[in-house]
Design an enzyme around this catalytic site. Structure first.
Site, mmCIF file in Angstrom:
data_model
loop_
_atom_site.group_PDB
_atom_site.id
_atom_site.type_symbol
_atom_site.label_atom_id
_atom_site.label_comp_id
_atom_site.label_asym_id
_atom_site.label_seq_id
_atom_site.Cartn_x
_atom_site.Cartn_y
_atom_site.Cartn_z
ATOM 1 N N GLU A 164 -8.879 41.421 29.886
ATOM 2 C CA GLU A 164 -8.984 42.623 30.721
ATOM 3 C C GLU A 164 -9.574 43.832 29.996
ATOM 4 O O GLU A 164 -8.974 44.906 29.988
ATOM 5 C CB GLU A 164 -7.607 42.940 31.325
ATOM 6 C CG GLU A 164 -7.067 41.761 32.135
ATOM 7 C CD GLU A 164 -5.637 41.938 32.635
ATOM 8 O OE1 GLU A 164 -5.012 42.973 32.328
ATOM 9 O OE2 GLU A 164 -5.142 41.020 33.317
ATOM 10 N N HIS A 241 -6.953 36.682 41.109
ATOM 11 C CA HIS A 241 -5.753 37.090 41.859
ATOM 12 C C HIS A 241 -6.254 37.654 43.184
ATOM 13 O O HIS A 241 -6.596 38.834 43.277
ATOM 14 C CB HIS A 241 -4.945 38.121 41.067
ATOM 15 C CG HIS A 241 -4.361 37.559 39.814
ATOM 16 N ND1 HIS A 241 -3.368 36.603 39.830
ATOM 17 C CD2 HIS A 241 -4.640 37.785 38.512
ATOM 18 C CE1 HIS A 241 -3.063 36.270 38.584
ATOM 19 N NE2 HIS A 241 -3.817 36.970 37.762
ATOM 20 N N GLU A 269 -6.547 32.188 36.764
ATOM 21 C CA GLU A 269 -5.219 32.645 37.226
ATOM 22 C C GLU A 269 -5.159 32.694 38.756
ATOM 23 O O GLU A 269 -4.594 33.626 39.340
ATOM 24 C CB GLU A 269 -4.911 34.034 36.643
ATOM 25 C CG GLU A 269 -4.985 34.091 35.130
ATOM 26 C CD GLU A 269 -4.590 35.440 34.525
ATOM 27 O OE1 GLU A 269 -3.997 36.276 35.234
ATOM 28 O OE2 GLU A 269 -4.881 35.648 33.341
ATOM 29 N N ASP A 271 -4.370 32.855 42.419
ATOM 30 C CA ASP A 271 -3.345 32.895 43.457
ATOM 31 C C ASP A 271 -3.898 33.712 44.611
ATOM 32 O O ASP A 271 -4.827 34.499 44.445
ATOM 33 C CB ASP A 271 -1.970 33.395 42.967
ATOM 34 C CG ASP A 271 -1.997 34.700 42.203
ATOM 35 O OD1 ASP A 271 -2.926 35.509 42.398
ATOM 36 O OD2 ASP A 271 -1.064 34.937 41.407
HETATM 37 O O1 9MR Z 1 2.588 36.153 35.116
HETATM 38 C C1 9MR Z 1 2.814 37.211 34.207
HETATM 39 C C2 9MR Z 1 4.105 37.913 34.579
HETATM 40 O O2 9MR Z 1 5.207 37.048 34.406
HETATM 41 C C3 9MR Z 1 4.255 39.158 33.748
HETATM 42 O O3 9MR Z 1 5.382 39.857 34.171
HETATM 43 C C4 9MR Z 1 3.015 40.000 33.901
HETATM 44 C C5 9MR Z 1 3.073 41.288 33.132
HETATM 45 O O4 9MR Z 1 1.841 41.945 33.195
HETATM 46 O O5 9MR Z 1 1.894 39.245 33.457
HETATM 47 C C6 9MR Z 1 1.670 38.189 34.273
HETATM 48 O O6 9MR Z 1 0.471 37.553 33.963
HETATM 49 C C7 9MR Z 1 -0.694 38.354 33.954
HETATM 50 C C8 9MR Z 1 -1.653 37.702 33.001
HETATM 51 O O7 9MR Z 1 -1.075 37.599 31.736
HETATM 52 C C9 9MR Z 1 -2.939 38.481 32.911
HETATM 53 N N1 9MR Z 1 -3.527 38.687 34.198
HETATM 54 C C10 9MR Z 1 -2.648 39.243 35.206
HETATM 55 C C11 9MR Z 1 -1.382 38.416 35.307
HETATM 56 C C12 9MR Z 1 -0.495 38.981 36.402
HETATM 57 O O8 9MR Z 1 0.009 40.225 36.069
#
Ligand code: 9MR
Length: 453
Positions: A164, A241, A269, A271
């Site tokens: 990111e 996402h 990722e 969803d």
């Molecule tokens: O799935 C992850 C969630 O359990 C955490 O709380 C969150 C914190 O930012 O991160 C989520 O995963 C992220 C991923 O590492 C990077 N892209 C966005 C994802 C969703 O926030």
């Protein structure tokens, strides 16, 4: 001779059943054979693609572990490899969950996507709140990469090295790393990762870069310039996402333009979230959206595959981050495959077993006295779900409803018609809703059969 053609499972069933006929053996075998669709991982492998899921280490047992192991050929630790997870206190490392996931993957013949080395989020407090000179930051970053990538050398097939890095308008995100080291931190991180494991594929990963837009164009220009400078970069991760009904029309075109730069592309990722409650129309749209993403990846040779960000709605980040939204993954909370799952199967060229589930309503009298009774109707679903329901019956012996709770009912003569209350119209797959009532009776109080509509 017969036993040599009979599967161990059928033989066990035969033993448990005691004396059996040949006919019973054949029946048991037939049932077993059609019980499951071809796993996603096999369908994906036949198309030369990865099918992955993010996982939580502590959940990798029981049904969750069974599905994670059987359906996917790639795993991404959802949180376990992030800096705050592996080094919560400076110099004190905790690799337990990351090690567990890597071992699980090896035991199930799966590849691991390491996630993530250099990010602005989920850093330990000591790092995020420290004040560091550029030289210190540079050393911290290099050492972290050397340690983590080195630990899993040869066991993690691809790394999201930088996560990111961009703002929505395509400018660099102001982070600990960018502010201290400038945009050169990205090349530095990639170079350090290559040194630590020359065989691992190195990615930059971001969100809202699925379609052609300002952010994805900034990523494109960065990758182009890194390639021109000879910086090690093997791929880009498009997180994906997505929101229901909003798969970018330019997804395939965008994947293709990165591929044409000479890098791999992974959907990392995926969803697709919706406003809750889910209903059949939304789930059908979601299935179409999943299929569109799969098809875009399948259409581009250098798209290596698709990873979903959690395979079950019970292990998704969406409900806590976007209140009122959810149902974003291919399996529901109770591990029942959703239309989205079947859409993935079909996109991969498989055939999916249509849902055989059903919802049923059971009427029971829970207490009864000389002139009155209390009863209930329990509506349960398995392999199906309801969004709004009606339940009706005909009393056989002059019974009359006197009060009702958790439903709206009317009685005309012997005919009772009930509908859900405003708050309990959804009966999820694997769940139930119960409503109750008091009534009067005399003579007898037979149980009617309920029609669900
Ligand atoms: O799935 C992850 C969630 O359990 C955490 O709380 C969150 C914190 O930012 O991160 C989520 O995963 C992220 C991923 O590492 C990077 N892209 C966005 C994802 C969703 O926030």
């Amino acid at each position: 001779m017969r036993s040599s053609r009979t599967s161990p499972r059928v033989r066990l069933a035969a033993l448990l059943a005691g004396a059996v006929t040949v006919g019973a053996l054949v029946t048991a075998g037939t049932t077993t054979a059609h019980a499951a669709d071809t796993p996603l991982r096999d369908l994906a492998a036949a198309r030369g693609k990865a099918m992955g899921t993010a996982v939580t280490g502590s959940k990798l047992t029981g049904t969750y572990g069974d599905i994670a192991g059987a359906q996917f050929n790639w795993l991404t630790p959802g949180n376990a490899m992030k800096w705050e997870s592996v080094e919560p206190t400076r110099g004190s490392h905790n690799w337990a969950e990351a090690d567990q996931i890597v071992a699980f993957a090896e035991a199930h013949d799966q590849d691991v996507r390491g996630h993530t080395l250099v990010w602005h989020s989920q850093n330990p407090g000591w790092l995020a709140n420290g004040s560091w000179t550029p030289a210190q930051l540079s050393t911290l970053m290099n050492d972290h990469i050397a340690l983590e990538v080195g630990r899993y050398k040869g066991r993690v097939a691809a790394w999201d090295v930088v996560n990111e890095p961009f703002n929505e308008d395509g400018t660099y995100r102001q982070t600990l790393w960018y502010n201290g080291l400038g945009s050169g931190y990205i090349a530095q991180a990639l170079t350090a990762a290559r040194a630590a494991d020359p065989a691992a594929k190195l990615y930059i990963n971001d969100y809202n870069v699925e379609g052609v837009n300002a952010k994805s164009t900034a990523l494109y220009n960065l990758v182009k310039s890194l390639k021109e400078q000879g910086v090690p970069i093997d791929g880009v991760g498009l997180q994906a996402h997505l929101i229901l009904g909003q798969v970018p029309a330019t997804l395939q075109q965008n994947i293709q333009r990165f591929a044409d730069l000479g890098v791999d592309v992974a959907i990392t990722e995926l969803d697709i979230r919706m406003n809750l409650p889910a209903d059949s129309a939304k789930l059908a749209q979601q299935a179409a959206d999943y299929k569109a993403v799969m098809n875009a990846c399948l259409a581009v040779t250098r798209c290596t595959g698709v990873t979903v960000w959690g395979f079950t709605d019970s292990d998704s980040w969406i409900p806590s981050t976007f209140p009122g939204q959810g149902a974003a993954t291919p399996y529901d909370d109770n591990y029942a495959p959703k239309p989205a799952y079947r859409a993935i199967v079909e996109a991969l060229g498989g055939t999916s077993t249509p849902p055989t589930g059903a919802c049923t309503a059971v009427y029971s009298v829970t207490s009864q006295w000389n002139t009155g009774f209390t009863g209930q109707v329990k509506i349960s679903c398995a392999g199906a779900a309801l969004s709004g329901w009606k339940a009706g019956w005909t009393f056989g012996a002059g019974q009359k409803l006197t009060s009702v709770w958790n439903a709206n009912c009317t009685q005309t003569g012997a005919t009772v018609s009930c509908a859900n209350a405003s708050y309990n119209g959804t009966v999820p797959d694997g769940g139930s809703v119960t409503f109750g009532f008091n009534g009067s009776w005399s003579g007898s109080n037979p149980v009617p059969s309920v029609t669900l509509g």
